[in-house]
Design an enzyme around this catalytic site. Structure first.
Site, PDB file in Angstrom:
ATOM      1  N   TYR A  56       9.176  22.566  52.110  1.00  0.00           N
ATOM      2  CA  TYR A  56      10.606  22.044  52.315  1.00  0.00           C
ATOM      3  C   TYR A  56      10.303  20.652  52.433  1.00  0.00           C
ATOM      4  O   TYR A  56       9.277  20.080  53.034  1.00  0.00           O
ATOM      5  CB  TYR A  56      11.185  22.503  53.417  1.00  0.00           C
ATOM      6  N   HIS A  86      21.403   8.885  53.488  1.00  0.00           N
ATOM      7  CA  HIS A  86      21.577   9.022  54.985  1.00  0.00           C
ATOM      8  C   HIS A  86      22.083   7.937  55.725  1.00  0.00           C
ATOM      9  O   HIS A  86      22.461   8.082  56.960  1.00  0.00           O
ATOM     10  CB  HIS A  86      20.439   9.544  55.231  1.00  0.00           C
ATOM     11  N   ASN A 198      13.607  12.189  60.455  1.00  0.00           N
ATOM     12  CA  ASN A 198      13.620  13.692  61.045  1.00  0.00           C
ATOM     13  C   ASN A 198      13.071  13.401  62.470  1.00  0.00           C
ATOM     14  O   ASN A 198      11.859  13.393  62.695  1.00  0.00           O
ATOM     15  CB  ASN A 198      12.790  14.708  60.382  1.00  0.00           C
ATOM     16  N   TYR A 281      33.074  10.974 104.683  1.00  0.00           N
ATOM     17  CA  TYR A 281      32.158  11.629 103.961  1.00  0.00           C
ATOM     18  C   TYR A 281      31.410  10.537 103.150  1.00  0.00           C
ATOM     19  O   TYR A 281      30.109  10.845 102.910  1.00  0.00           O
ATOM     20  CB  TYR A 281      32.643  12.720 103.244  1.00  0.00           C
ATOM     21  N   ARG A 284      28.882   9.350 105.774  1.00  0.00           N
ATOM     22  CA  ARG A 284      27.939  10.326 106.326  1.00  0.00           C
ATOM     23  C   ARG A 284      27.219  11.345 105.374  1.00  0.00           C
ATOM     24  O   ARG A 284      26.003  11.438 105.495  1.00  0.00           O
ATOM     25  CB  ARG A 284      29.048  11.266 107.203  1.00  0.00           C
ATOM     26  N   PHE A 330      13.433  19.173  65.644  1.00  0.00           N
ATOM     27  CA  PHE A 330      14.193  17.993  65.574  1.00  0.00           C
ATOM     28  C   PHE A 330      15.472  18.144  66.217  1.00  0.00           C
ATOM     29  O   PHE A 330      16.278  17.342  66.375  1.00  0.00           O
ATOM     30  CB  PHE A 330      14.610  17.834  63.912  1.00  0.00           C
ATOM     31  N   GLU A 416      23.291  23.872  58.647  1.00  0.00           N
ATOM     32  CA  GLU A 416      23.105  23.189  60.067  1.00  0.00           C
ATOM     33  C   GLU A 416      24.130  23.768  60.707  1.00  0.00           C
ATOM     34  O   GLU A 416      25.216  22.861  61.137  1.00  0.00           O
ATOM     35  CB  GLU A 416      22.898  21.829  59.780  1.00  0.00           C
TER      36      GLU A 416
END
Length: 510
Positions: A56, A86, A198, A281, A284, A330, A416
């Site tokens: 791959y 990309h 990646n 609060y 405290r 990844f 994906e």
């Protein structure tokens, strides 16, 4: 003193290293051991290419194209096409320090020797970092699953002489920035484009810087709470170690101890029943609330530092075992969850701070301090609208703190089909942390103003130091003035000051 460079060895990166390189421009050096590991890994990749094995990203396409065979002749062209295709991020650029953090962590991950990239490509990244060539990376576009694909592609463009980069505070074409720095771009070989993009280093880099700042913020929260407690004649019994020992959360105990130490010697703190039996609060319960964030920050830091020293590529090259494994390292889920947790931690420190600010300015709650801490109320508004600003900031933080990690949108033809949104989570966390500093700055300014009305000489040893340092940044508000600049000055001072280190000679805090 620190060494003059950060040594990258793939296994010992810490948040402090990231800050030193990203924020303070320290140089990096890759260890010889890592250079050797990368060389062996690359030799194995080249053997796979010669044997035309189906691997791959090496002899196949990417994502949904993983079943498409790619010839060795097309492998080089495919790597450049990968980077170009990309690089489709949108939005404003990430900060220079966020990109420098990303570069450092990408170098560290590749240096582990499981990515099959040539050592000279990784060395080129180090040369860029050391020379101050910072790729321009749009902040939006990562799903945080197949790594930070889009932002890392923008980073990688500059290595091949494309894209854009900052150099000497100037935004330039990537080729021009590299030329001015005296650095020669490189041509990518098979597998290298994929190795560069990646990984989870964008979300991890942003997260590391935000977590570092949030840890410091948690200490400042104790400081602000201590000064506010004195200004409001708070009851010291709530911070007694007897209470916290029987609910032994580490962060709670640390926060209570900090407030006790900071207020030691105070003539303003009261005893139970002296003026009232219990405080609200926000005073405290400060140790319980602050402490919960402290404990979470320890977990977040652990997750970040594991990720910083991890191999997050795909496929992973195990040369010694003669194996290439396509897995899912990844996927950003560990960081996505941690970043959503960081958002909540920082937002809560701001939430309780804003409530203390309200008590300081509200004439019905502030124990006879002037309304809105104005010297001449009516003619002056004092800190009335500063509290509005704090309230607006914490309200916005609540919206931003909605978890990004619970969302997922399938991509790449449903290959994906679960993504982490970790980079969105990291960006939101970073924004909340910065906002929280402004909210804490407003509280600190109000508490210092209140201390002036009470008498600064009555403060505890630690809180007097905090008051004095605050007054070095901004003066008493004697007459109404624009407070926006004051808030920014105090917030920046707090963010850039390690308060535990600065206070150490007066009273140690954790």
């Amino acid at each position: 003193m620190h060494e003059k460079f950060v040594l990258v060895n793939g296994a010992a990166m810490t948040m402090e290293h990231v800050v030193r390189v990203a924020r303070f421009m320290e140089r990096v050096k890759i260890s010889r051991k890592c250079m050797k590991k990368m060389k062996l890994s690359r030799e194995y990749v080249e053997m796979l290419l010669r044997e035309k094995r189906v691997v791959y990203g090496l002899t196949t396409g990417f994502g949904k194209f993983s079943d498409t065979y790619i010839s060795p002749e097309d492998a080089k062209r495919m790597q450049l096409n990968l980077i170009r295709s990309h690089a489709c991020g949108i939005g404003k650029p990430l900060s220079v320090e966020a990109v420098r953090a990303t570069m450092l962590l990408r170098i560290n991950a590749l240096s582990l020797g499981y990515s099959g990239i040539r050592p000279e490509v990784v060395q080129l990244l180090a040369e860029m970092l050391n020379a101050g060539v910072t790729p321009v990376i749009p902040e939006q576009g990562s799903l945080g699953a197949s790594g930070d694909l889009a932002p890392l592609a923008h980073l990688s463009l500059v290595l091949v002489g494309e894209g854009e980069a900052y150099y000497l505070n100037e935004r330039l074409p990537g080729s021009e920035a590299m030329a001015k720095a005296g650095i020669q771009p490189i041509a990518l070989e098979a597998k290298e484009g994929l190795a560069l993009i990646n990984g989870t280093q964008v979300m991890t880099g942003i997260g590391a810087l935000a977590c570092f700042d949030a840890i410091n913020l948690s200490r400042w929260a104790d400081c602000a709470a201590a000064l506010t407690a004195e200004a409001l004649r708070g009851i010291r019994d709530a911070f007694d170690p007897l209470t916290h020992a029987i609910r032994p959360h580490l962060g709670q105990g640390q926060s209570a101890e900090n407030i006790r130490r900071l207020t030691l010697g105070s003539q303003l703190m009261t005893s139970q029943g002296q003026m009232r039996v219990q405080d609200a609060y926000s005073i405290r319960c400060a140790p319980q609330v602050h402490g919960a964030s402290r404990d979470a920050l320890r977990y977040i830091r652990e997750k970040l530092e594991i990720e910083m020293n991890a191999a997050t590529d795909n496929p992973l090259i195990f040369a010694a075992e003669d194996r290439v494994i396509s897995g899912g390292n990844f996927h950003g889920q560990p960081i996505a969850l941690a970043m959503d947790h960081l958002s909540i931690c920082a937002a809560e420190l701001a939430n309780i701070s804003e409530r203390r600010t309200e008590r300081l300015v509200n004439p019905h709650l502030n124990e006879q301090l002037p309304p809105f801490l104005a010297k001449d109320g009516g003619v002056q508004s004092g800190f009335m609208i500063a509290q509005y600003t704090a309230a607006a900031a914490v309200s916005e933080n609540k919206s931003l703190a909605h978890p990004a990690s619970v969302d997922s949108i399938p991509s790449s033809g449903n290959q994906e089909d679960h993504v982490s949104m970790g980079t969105i989570a990291a960006r939101k966390a970073s924004q909340i942390v910065r906002s929280a500093y402004s909210v804490l700055a407003i509280e600190l300014m109000c508490a210092a103003q209140a201390a002036d009305f009470r008498g600064p000489e009555l403060l505890g040893k630690g809180t007097k130091w905090i008051y004095d340092r605050c007054r070095e940044q901004v003066s008493f508000v004697d007459e109404d003035r624009v407070l926006s600049n004051d808030i920014r000055i105090v917030a920046d001072w707090m963010r850039n000051t390690d308060v535990s280190e600065e206070l150490a000679s007066v009273t140690p805090i954790k």
